[in-house]
Design a protein around this motif. Structure first.
Motif, short mmCIF file in Angstrom:
data_model
loop_
_atom_site.label_atom_id
_atom_site.label_comp_id
_atom_site.label_asym_id
_atom_site.label_seq_id
_atom_site.Cartn_x
_atom_site.Cartn_y
_atom_site.Cartn_z
N UNK A 120 -28.60 -2.78 -16.06
CA UNK A 120 -28.99 -3.49 -17.27
C UNK A 120 -28.42 -2.81 -18.52
N UNK A 121 -28.43 -1.46 -18.53
CA UNK A 121 -27.91 -0.73 -19.68
C UNK A 121 -26.40 -0.96 -19.83
N UNK A 122 -25.68 -0.92 -18.71
CA UNK A 122 -24.24 -1.17 -18.77
C UNK A 122 -23.96 -2.58 -19.26
N UNK A 123 -24.74 -3.53 -18.79
CA UNK A 123 -24.57 -4.92 -19.23
C UNK A 123 -24.83 -5.04 -20.72
N UNK A 124 -25.84 -4.32 -21.23
CA UNK A 124 -26.13 -4.37 -22.66
C UNK A 124 -24.98 -3.78 -23.48
N UNK A 125 -24.39 -2.69 -22.98
CA UNK A 125 -23.25 -2.10 -23.69
C UNK A 125 -22.07 -3.06 -23.70
N UNK A 126 -21.83 -3.70 -22.59
CA UNK A 126 -20.71 -4.65 -22.52
C UNK A 126 -20.96 -5.88 -23.38
N UNK A 127 -22.23 -6.24 -23.54
CA UNK A 127 -22.56 -7.42 -24.35
C UNK A 127 -22.30 -7.16 -25.83
#
Length: 317
Positions: free
Chosen positions: A310-317
Protein backbone atom coordinates in the motif's frame (compact mmCIF):
# COMPACT_ATOMS: atom_id res chain seq x y z
CA UNK A 1 21.30 -8.81 34.67
CA UNK A 2 18.43 -8.74 37.15
CA UNK A 3 15.65 -11.16 36.34
CA UNK A 4 12.16 -11.20 37.81
CA UNK A 5 11.27 -13.67 40.50
CA UNK A 6 9.81 -16.96 39.28
CA UNK A 7 6.10 -16.71 38.56
CA UNK A 8 6.09 -12.91 38.19
CA UNK A 9 6.76 -12.79 34.46
CA UNK A 10 3.72 -13.71 32.34
CA UNK A 11 4.13 -16.98 30.46
CA UNK A 12 3.73 -15.40 27.02
CA UNK A 13 6.39 -12.71 27.52
CA UNK A 14 9.59 -13.30 25.56
CA UNK A 15 12.52 -14.47 27.63
CA UNK A 16 15.01 -11.68 28.33
CA UNK A 17 12.69 -8.95 27.02
CA UNK A 18 13.77 -5.31 27.31
CA UNK A 19 11.55 -4.66 30.33
CA UNK A 20 13.23 -7.38 32.38
CA UNK A 21 16.69 -6.44 31.14
CA UNK A 22 16.76 -2.65 31.10
CA UNK A 23 13.73 -0.99 32.71
CA UNK A 24 14.09 0.43 36.26
CA UNK A 25 12.76 -2.09 38.75
CA UNK A 26 10.01 0.22 40.05
CA UNK A 27 8.62 0.64 36.52
CA UNK A 28 8.66 -3.01 35.49
CA UNK A 29 5.28 -4.01 36.99
CA UNK A 30 3.56 -1.08 35.27
CA UNK A 31 5.28 -1.77 31.95
CA UNK A 32 4.15 -5.39 32.23
CA UNK A 33 0.63 -4.16 32.99
CA UNK A 34 0.74 -2.23 29.70
CA UNK A 35 2.24 -5.29 27.94
CA UNK A 36 5.36 -3.31 27.01
CA UNK A 37 7.26 -6.59 27.35
CA UNK A 38 5.06 -7.97 24.54
CA UNK A 39 4.91 -5.29 21.83
CA UNK A 40 3.06 -7.50 19.35
CA UNK A 41 -0.28 -6.08 20.51
CA UNK A 42 0.84 -2.52 19.77
CA UNK A 43 1.96 -3.62 16.31
CA UNK A 44 -1.38 -5.28 15.60
CA UNK A 45 -3.26 -2.19 16.76
CA UNK A 46 -1.01 0.11 14.72
CA UNK A 47 -0.93 -1.79 11.42
CA UNK A 48 -4.56 -1.06 10.37
CA UNK A 49 -3.82 2.62 11.08
CA UNK A 50 -0.85 2.50 8.71
CA UNK A 51 -2.89 0.62 6.09
CA UNK A 52 -5.45 3.39 6.27
CA UNK A 53 -2.87 6.18 5.97
CA UNK A 54 -1.29 4.56 2.92
CA UNK A 55 -4.57 3.72 1.19
CA UNK A 56 -6.05 7.15 1.99
CA UNK A 57 -2.91 8.83 0.60
CA UNK A 58 -3.24 6.93 -2.67
CA UNK A 59 -6.99 7.59 -2.76
CA UNK A 60 -6.39 11.32 -2.23
CA UNK A 61 -3.73 11.51 -4.93
CA UNK A 62 -5.96 9.79 -7.46
CA UNK A 63 -8.88 12.08 -6.62
CA UNK A 64 -6.95 15.33 -6.84
CA UNK A 65 -6.82 15.96 -3.08
CA UNK A 66 -3.79 17.52 -1.43
CA UNK A 67 -1.89 15.05 0.76
CA UNK A 68 1.91 15.18 0.87
CA UNK A 69 4.35 12.55 2.10
CA UNK A 70 5.39 14.62 5.10
CA UNK A 71 1.81 14.86 6.29
CA UNK A 72 1.35 11.10 5.95
CA UNK A 73 4.61 10.32 7.77
CA UNK A 74 3.73 12.67 10.64
CA UNK A 75 0.35 10.97 10.95
CA UNK A 76 2.00 7.54 11.01
CA UNK A 77 4.27 8.68 13.85
CA UNK A 78 1.28 10.05 15.79
CA UNK A 79 -0.59 6.80 15.30
CA UNK A 80 2.44 4.84 16.55
CA UNK A 81 2.44 6.85 19.77
CA UNK A 82 -1.31 6.49 20.07
CA UNK A 83 -1.20 2.74 19.49
CA UNK A 84 1.31 2.21 22.28
CA UNK A 85 -0.62 4.42 24.70
CA UNK A 86 -4.06 3.04 23.92
CA UNK A 87 -2.98 -0.58 23.74
CA UNK A 88 -1.38 -0.13 27.15
CA UNK A 89 -4.51 1.54 28.48
CA UNK A 90 -6.68 -1.21 27.04
CA UNK A 91 -4.55 -3.91 28.62
CA UNK A 92 -4.60 -2.09 31.96
CA UNK A 93 -8.40 -1.79 31.84
CA UNK A 94 -8.68 -5.45 30.82
CA UNK A 95 -6.51 -6.53 33.76
CA UNK A 96 -8.49 -4.38 36.21
CA UNK A 97 -11.71 -6.10 35.15
CA UNK A 98 -10.16 -9.58 34.89
CA UNK A 99 -7.94 -9.52 37.98
CA UNK A 100 -9.85 -12.34 39.69
CA UNK A 101 -10.09 -14.53 36.59
CA UNK A 102 -6.41 -13.98 35.71
CA UNK A 103 -5.38 -15.45 39.04
CA UNK A 104 -7.03 -18.75 38.08
CA UNK A 105 -5.40 -19.10 34.63
CA UNK A 106 -1.90 -20.53 34.30
CA UNK A 107 -0.77 -18.13 31.56
CA UNK A 108 -2.05 -15.00 33.32
CA UNK A 109 -1.62 -15.58 37.06
CA UNK A 110 1.79 -13.85 36.86
CA UNK A 111 0.26 -10.59 35.63
CA UNK A 112 0.91 -7.58 37.90
CA UNK A 113 -2.54 -7.32 39.51
CA UNK A 114 -3.26 -10.97 40.45
CA UNK A 115 0.37 -11.47 41.54
CA UNK A 116 0.30 -8.36 43.73
CA UNK A 117 3.01 -6.41 41.89
CA UNK A 118 0.60 -3.49 41.31
CA UNK A 119 -2.27 -2.34 43.54
CA UNK A 120 -5.71 -1.63 42.13
CA UNK A 121 -5.28 2.08 42.91
CA UNK A 122 -1.92 2.12 41.16
CA UNK A 123 -3.48 0.48 38.11
CA UNK A 124 -6.18 3.15 37.91
CA UNK A 125 -3.60 5.95 38.17
CA UNK A 126 -1.50 4.32 35.45
CA UNK A 127 -4.62 3.95 33.29
CA UNK A 128 -5.27 7.69 33.63
CA UNK A 129 -1.71 8.57 32.64
CA UNK A 130 -1.93 6.44 29.51
CA UNK A 131 -5.27 8.04 28.73
CA UNK A 132 -3.62 11.47 28.87
CA UNK A 133 -1.01 10.32 26.35
CA UNK A 134 -3.80 9.13 24.07
CA UNK A 135 -5.57 12.48 24.54
CA UNK A 136 -2.44 14.31 23.37
CA UNK A 137 -2.47 12.31 20.14
CA UNK A 138 -6.20 12.87 19.72
CA UNK A 139 -5.88 16.64 20.01
CA UNK A 140 -3.33 16.66 17.18
CA UNK A 141 -5.99 15.39 14.75
CA UNK A 142 -8.65 17.33 12.82
CA UNK A 143 -12.16 17.53 14.35
CA UNK A 144 -13.68 14.85 12.11
CA UNK A 145 -10.93 12.38 13.05
CA UNK A 146 -11.38 13.22 16.74
CA UNK A 147 -15.08 12.40 16.46
CA UNK A 148 -14.35 9.10 14.69
CA UNK A 149 -11.76 8.16 17.33
CA UNK A 150 -14.05 9.01 20.25
CA UNK A 151 -16.82 6.85 18.80
CA UNK A 152 -14.64 3.78 19.42
CA UNK A 153 -14.46 4.22 23.18
CA UNK A 154 -17.65 2.31 23.93
CA UNK A 155 -16.44 -0.77 22.05
CA UNK A 156 -13.04 -0.56 23.75
CA UNK A 157 -14.62 -0.25 27.20
CA UNK A 158 -16.94 -3.25 26.90
CA UNK A 159 -14.56 -5.67 25.16
CA UNK A 160 -13.07 -7.16 28.36
CA UNK A 161 -16.57 -8.08 29.52
CA UNK A 162 -17.58 -9.86 26.33
CA UNK A 163 -15.83 -13.13 27.20
CA UNK A 164 -18.47 -13.50 29.91
CA UNK A 165 -21.36 -12.86 27.50
CA UNK A 166 -20.79 -14.09 23.93
CA UNK A 167 -19.00 -17.07 22.43
CA UNK A 168 -16.94 -14.97 20.00
CA UNK A 169 -15.58 -12.06 22.06
CA UNK A 170 -12.89 -11.88 19.39
CA UNK A 171 -15.47 -10.17 17.19
CA UNK A 172 -15.70 -7.26 19.64
CA UNK A 173 -11.90 -7.19 19.84
CA UNK A 174 -11.87 -6.98 16.04
CA UNK A 175 -14.26 -4.04 16.09
CA UNK A 176 -11.97 -2.24 18.56
CA UNK A 177 -8.55 -3.23 17.19
CA UNK A 178 -9.51 -2.42 13.60
CA UNK A 179 -10.71 1.13 14.29
CA UNK A 180 -7.41 2.45 12.97
CA UNK A 181 -8.45 1.30 9.49
CA UNK A 182 -10.86 4.25 9.55
CA UNK A 183 -8.51 6.77 11.10
CA UNK A 184 -6.14 7.40 8.18
CA UNK A 185 -9.06 8.39 5.97
CA UNK A 186 -10.65 10.40 8.78
CA UNK A 187 -7.45 12.36 9.40
CA UNK A 188 -6.24 12.85 5.82
CA UNK A 189 -9.43 13.44 3.83
CA UNK A 190 -11.92 13.94 6.70
CA UNK A 191 -14.35 11.45 5.20
CA UNK A 192 -15.08 7.71 5.34
CA UNK A 193 -15.58 6.53 1.76
CA UNK A 194 -16.55 2.92 0.98
CA UNK A 195 -12.85 2.00 0.73
CA UNK A 196 -12.37 2.89 4.40
CA UNK A 197 -15.39 0.88 5.53
CA UNK A 198 -14.33 -2.17 3.50
CA UNK A 199 -10.78 -1.94 4.85
CA UNK A 200 -12.24 -1.83 8.36
CA UNK A 201 -14.48 -4.86 7.75
CA UNK A 202 -11.59 -6.86 6.33
CA UNK A 203 -9.42 -5.99 9.31
CA UNK A 204 -12.17 -7.13 11.71
CA UNK A 205 -12.19 -10.61 10.16
CA UNK A 206 -8.39 -10.72 10.26
CA UNK A 207 -8.42 -9.93 13.99
CA UNK A 208 -11.06 -12.58 14.72
CA UNK A 209 -8.89 -15.11 12.90
CA UNK A 210 -5.56 -14.37 14.54
CA UNK A 211 -7.01 -13.93 18.02
CA UNK A 212 -8.76 -17.28 17.71
CA UNK A 213 -5.33 -18.83 17.15
CA UNK A 214 -4.03 -16.94 20.19
CA UNK A 215 -6.97 -18.05 22.36
CA UNK A 216 -6.11 -21.72 21.87
CA UNK A 217 -3.34 -21.24 24.44
CA UNK A 218 -6.01 -20.77 27.11
CA UNK A 219 -8.67 -23.17 25.87
CA UNK A 220 -8.57 -25.55 28.84
CA UNK A 221 -8.23 -22.78 31.44
CA UNK A 222 -11.09 -20.83 29.86
CA UNK A 223 -13.30 -23.90 30.10
CA UNK A 224 -12.37 -24.36 33.74
CA UNK A 225 -13.29 -20.80 34.76
CA UNK A 226 -16.27 -20.54 32.40
CA UNK A 227 -14.87 -17.94 30.02
CA UNK A 228 -16.15 -18.02 26.43
CA UNK A 229 -13.95 -17.74 23.33
CA UNK A 230 -13.97 -18.61 19.65
CA UNK A 231 -11.21 -21.14 20.37
CA UNK A 232 -13.61 -23.07 22.61
CA UNK A 233 -16.49 -22.63 20.16
CA UNK A 234 -14.58 -23.70 17.05
CA UNK A 235 -12.42 -26.29 18.89
CA UNK A 236 -11.23 -28.97 16.46
CA UNK A 237 -12.91 -27.20 13.54
CA UNK A 238 -10.76 -24.08 13.96
CA UNK A 239 -8.84 -24.61 10.71
CA UNK A 240 -12.12 -24.91 8.78
CA UNK A 241 -13.39 -21.68 10.36
CA UNK A 242 -10.16 -19.82 9.66
CA UNK A 243 -10.55 -20.40 5.92
CA UNK A 244 -13.66 -18.17 5.51
CA UNK A 245 -12.40 -15.70 8.12
CA UNK A 246 -9.05 -15.13 6.44
CA UNK A 247 -10.49 -15.42 2.91
CA UNK A 248 -13.14 -12.88 3.86
CA UNK A 249 -10.47 -10.56 5.26
CA UNK A 250 -8.44 -10.72 2.05
CA UNK A 251 -11.55 -10.37 -0.10
CA UNK A 252 -12.90 -7.32 1.72
CA UNK A 253 -9.50 -5.64 1.69
CA UNK A 254 -9.29 -6.40 -2.03
CA UNK A 255 -12.64 -4.64 -2.50
CA UNK A 256 -11.27 -1.69 -0.50
CA UNK A 257 -8.32 -1.47 -2.89
CA UNK A 258 -10.66 -1.59 -5.87
CA UNK A 259 -12.86 1.14 -4.40
CA UNK A 260 -9.78 3.29 -3.79
CA UNK A 261 -8.49 2.78 -7.33
CA UNK A 262 -5.33 1.09 -6.07
CA UNK A 263 -2.56 0.05 -8.43
CA UNK A 264 -0.57 -3.18 -8.94
CA UNK A 265 1.77 -2.61 -5.97
CA UNK A 266 -1.17 -2.61 -3.56
CA UNK A 267 -2.54 -5.84 -4.99
CA UNK A 268 0.93 -7.42 -4.79
CA UNK A 269 0.98 -6.55 -1.08
CA UNK A 270 -2.47 -8.06 -0.68
CA UNK A 271 -1.34 -11.27 -2.41
CA UNK A 272 1.61 -11.59 0.00
CA UNK A 273 -0.72 -10.91 2.94
CA UNK A 274 -3.19 -13.56 1.77
CA UNK A 275 -0.39 -16.06 1.20
CA UNK A 276 0.88 -15.52 4.74
CA UNK A 277 -2.61 -16.14 6.16
CA UNK A 278 -2.93 -19.33 4.11
CA UNK A 279 0.40 -20.51 5.47
CA UNK A 280 -0.85 -19.94 9.04
CA UNK A 281 -3.89 -22.12 8.37
CA UNK A 282 -1.73 -24.87 6.87
CA UNK A 283 0.67 -24.92 9.84
CA UNK A 284 -1.89 -24.63 12.64
CA UNK A 285 -1.92 -27.24 15.40
CA UNK A 286 -4.35 -26.09 18.08
CA UNK A 287 -2.78 -28.42 20.66
CA UNK A 288 0.69 -26.86 20.28
CA UNK A 289 0.61 -23.73 22.44
CA UNK A 290 4.04 -22.53 21.39
CA UNK A 291 3.12 -22.81 17.72
CA UNK A 292 -0.16 -20.97 18.30
CA UNK A 293 1.76 -18.11 19.91
CA UNK A 294 4.29 -18.01 17.04
CA UNK A 295 1.54 -18.00 14.41
CA UNK A 296 -0.31 -15.25 16.26
CA UNK A 297 2.82 -13.11 16.46
CA UNK A 298 3.57 -13.69 12.78
CA UNK A 299 0.55 -11.57 11.90
CA UNK A 300 2.71 -8.51 12.41
CA UNK A 301 4.73 -9.63 9.39
CA UNK A 302 1.57 -10.40 7.42
CA UNK A 303 0.22 -6.92 8.12
CA UNK A 304 3.50 -5.24 7.23
CA UNK A 305 3.63 -7.07 3.90
CA UNK A 306 0.28 -5.54 2.98
CA UNK A 307 1.39 -2.15 4.26
CA UNK A 308 4.53 -2.27 2.12
CA UNK A 309 2.40 -2.77 -0.98
CA UNK A 310 0.00 0.00 0.00
CA UNK A 311 2.85 2.40 0.82
CA UNK A 312 4.56 1.74 -2.52
CA UNK A 313 1.26 2.27 -4.32
CA UNK A 314 0.79 5.58 -2.49
CA UNK A 315 4.27 6.73 -3.52
CA UNK A 316 3.60 5.79 -7.13
CA UNK A 317 0.24 7.58 -7.04
Amino acid sequence: MTVPAPGLTPADAASGNWVDRHAPSFLRPFLRLARADRPIGSWLLLIPCWWSVALASAFAARHGLSVDAGQALALMALFALGAVAMRGAGCTWNDILDRDIDGLVERTRGRPLPSGQVTLTGAFVFLALQGLAGLFVLLCLPPFAIAVALSSLGVVAVYPLMKRVIWIPQLVLGLAFSWGALMGFAALIEALPPAALLLYAGSVLWVVGYDTIYAHQDREDDAMVGVKSSARLFAGATRAWLVPLYAGAAGLIGLALWQAGAGPAAYAGLALFAGHLAQQIARLDIDDRDLCLRLFRSNRDAGLLLFAGLALDALLA
